[in-house]
Design a protein around this motif. Structure first.
Motif, PDB file in Angstrom:
ATOM      1  N   LEU A  68      36.147 -66.387 -43.563  1.00 37.11           N
ATOM      2  CA  LEU A  68      35.132 -67.279 -44.139  1.00 37.11           C
ATOM      3  C   LEU A  68      35.537 -67.685 -45.546  1.00 37.11           C
ATOM      4  O   LEU A  68      36.294 -66.984 -46.211  1.00 37.11           O
ATOM      5  CB  LEU A  68      33.778 -66.561 -44.189  1.00 37.11           C
ATOM      6  N   ASP A  69      34.988 -68.806 -45.992  1.00 41.56           N
ATOM      7  CA  ASP A  69      35.189 -69.177 -47.393  1.00 41.56           C
ATOM      8  C   ASP A  69      33.831 -69.282 -48.071  1.00 41.56           C
ATOM      9  O   ASP A  69      32.795 -69.360 -47.422  1.00 41.56           O
ATOM     10  CB  ASP A  69      36.008 -70.463 -47.534  1.00 41.56           C
ATOM     11  N   SER A  70      33.863 -69.278 -49.371  1.00 40.96           N
ATOM     12  CA  SER A  70      32.629 -69.223 -50.151  1.00 40.96           C
ATOM     13  C   SER A  70      31.771 -70.487 -50.039  1.00 40.96           C
ATOM     14  O   SER A  70      30.625 -70.471 -50.470  1.00 40.96           O
ATOM     15  CB  SER A  70      32.947 -68.929 -51.612  1.00 40.96           C
ATOM     16  N   SER A  71      32.274 -71.542 -49.432  1.00 42.93           N
ATOM     17  CA  SER A  71      31.470 -72.763 -49.308  1.00 42.93           C
ATOM     18  C   SER A  71      30.333 -72.603 -48.291  1.00 42.93           C
ATOM     19  O   SER A  71      29.371 -73.360 -48.331  1.00 42.93           O
ATOM     20  CB  SER A  71      32.348 -73.955 -48.922  1.00 42.93           C
ATOM     21  N   THR A  72      30.432 -71.613 -47.395  1.00 46.17           N
ATOM     22  CA  THR A  72      29.382 -71.411 -46.392  1.00 46.17           C
ATOM     23  C   THR A  72      28.527 -70.180 -46.672  1.00 46.17           C
ATOM     24  O   THR A  72      27.488 -69.999 -46.063  1.00 46.17           O
ATOM     25  CB  THR A  72      29.984 -71.265 -44.978  1.00 46.17           C
ATOM     26  N   VAL A  73      28.971 -69.339 -47.607  1.00 45.92           N
ATOM     27  CA  VAL A  73      28.311 -68.062 -47.856  1.00 45.92           C
ATOM     28  C   VAL A  73      27.722 -68.040 -49.258  1.00 45.92           C
ATOM     29  O   VAL A  73      28.443 -68.192 -50.243  1.00 45.92           O
ATOM     30  CB  VAL A  73      29.306 -66.890 -47.676  1.00 45.92           C
TER      31      VAL A  73
END
Length: 162
Positions: A68-73
């Motif tokens: 995952l990347d921080s753009s969704t979390v």
């Protein structure tokens, strides 16, 4: 006779529509849930019994193992085992309910990857991996791989107020 059948079909169609609407709204019942991500992960780690030592991952390490990347979390906390067991805790808050769906996919992929890794290495861990606790509530996605799904679910339910 035709009029009766038309009315019956209309009533059945209306009933089916009501059931469909109820099913759709049921999925949003948890949309307003607010969880303290870190506190829930910490509570699962401290109140459940694990066979292995769990360690909280720092920074983006938790995102990295889930791809995952921080753009969704919005926020997350992940505990992993030493590798001797499949035990793991991951609590994610997505930026939206749509992003939560992609996080759920990543969680399910992580479980599938762990199954492949543990199948021959530690076959007894397949019990946890074949019955993972994955709970999605609105923007939150929770994974707990332990020997006690009912106790984990009770902790999650209490934190969510359900």
């Amino acid at each position: 006779m035709r009029k009766i059948w038309k009315r019956v079909l209309a009533v059945l169609a209306a009933g089916a529509l009501m059931l469909a609407c109820a099913a759709c709204s049921g999925g949003n019942e948890n949309a307003d849930v607010t969880l303290d991500v870190g506190a829930l992960a910490d509570r699962l780690a401290s109140e459940l019994t694990f066979q292995d030592q769990l360690t909280a991952l720092e920074g983006d390490a938790g995102l990295n193992i889930y791809g995952l990347d921080s753009s969704t979390v919005a926020q997350h906390k992940v505990y992993v085992s030493t590798g001797a067991t499949a035990e793991e805790i991951a609590v994610f808050e997505a930026v939206s309910t749509e992003a939560a769906a992609s996080i759920e996919e990543a969680v399910n992929q992580r479980v599938a990857d762990q199954k492949a890794a543990f199948e021959d290495y530690q076959p007894k861990e397949m019990t946890k991996l074949n019955d993972p606790l994955v709970d999605v509530m609105g923007k939150y996605v929770i994974l707990c791989l332990s020997d006690d799904n009912s106790a984990a679910q009770a902790i999650i339910d209490e934190a969510a107020g359900r």
